[in-house]
Motif scaffolding. Structure first.
Motif: not given
Length: 126
Positions: A39-55
């Motif tokens: 998670f670059h940014e875990p986010g919150g109730a009013n905050r954006m979330q950014l996840m990176e996946m390596r598959l």
């Protein structure tokens, strides 16, 4: 709120198969459990979330839905969805509640997943 910077060499990576999932594990393809996420940014109730996946090549993301809209952006590799193939630079917008599935291509894939707020919901396809 302060600006946060996320350096690639300082991200915390987790193997998906090592994350406690409870009942969800029964609805996730074993190939996905071999992938890694951060998670670059875990986010919150009013905050954006950014996840990176390596598959790994040929990873199947089994049919499921989430409670929030999301966007997948292909950084490396390919994502096969329905009859379409997205390569680096392509993206896929998925509205909340929409069941989807995809498979990665013949090479490792690196995907970014954006959501408007923290969302760890998971609704497997019936």
């Amino acid at each position: 709120m302060a600006i946060r910077v996320h350096h690639e060499d300082r991200l915390t990576w987790r193997k998906m198969g090592d994350i406690p999932m409870g009942w969800m594990r029964d609805h996730i393809d074993p190939t996905e459990l071999e992938g890694h996420l951060s998670f670059h940014e875990p986010g919150g109730a009013n905050r954006m979330q950014l996840m990176e996946m390596r598959l790994k090549p040929g990873t199947l993301i089994a049919p499921h839905a989430h409670d929030e809209d999301e966007i997948f952006y292909v950084v490396e590799g390919a994502l096969h969805w329905q009859d379409k193939t997205l390569t680096a630079g392509g993206s896929l917008y998925i509205p909340a509640g929409t069941v989807y599935s995809f498979r990665t291509g013949d090479t490792p894939a690196r995907l970014l997943n954006f959501r408007a707020r923290a969302d760890h919901s998971f609704r497997p396809a019936a």
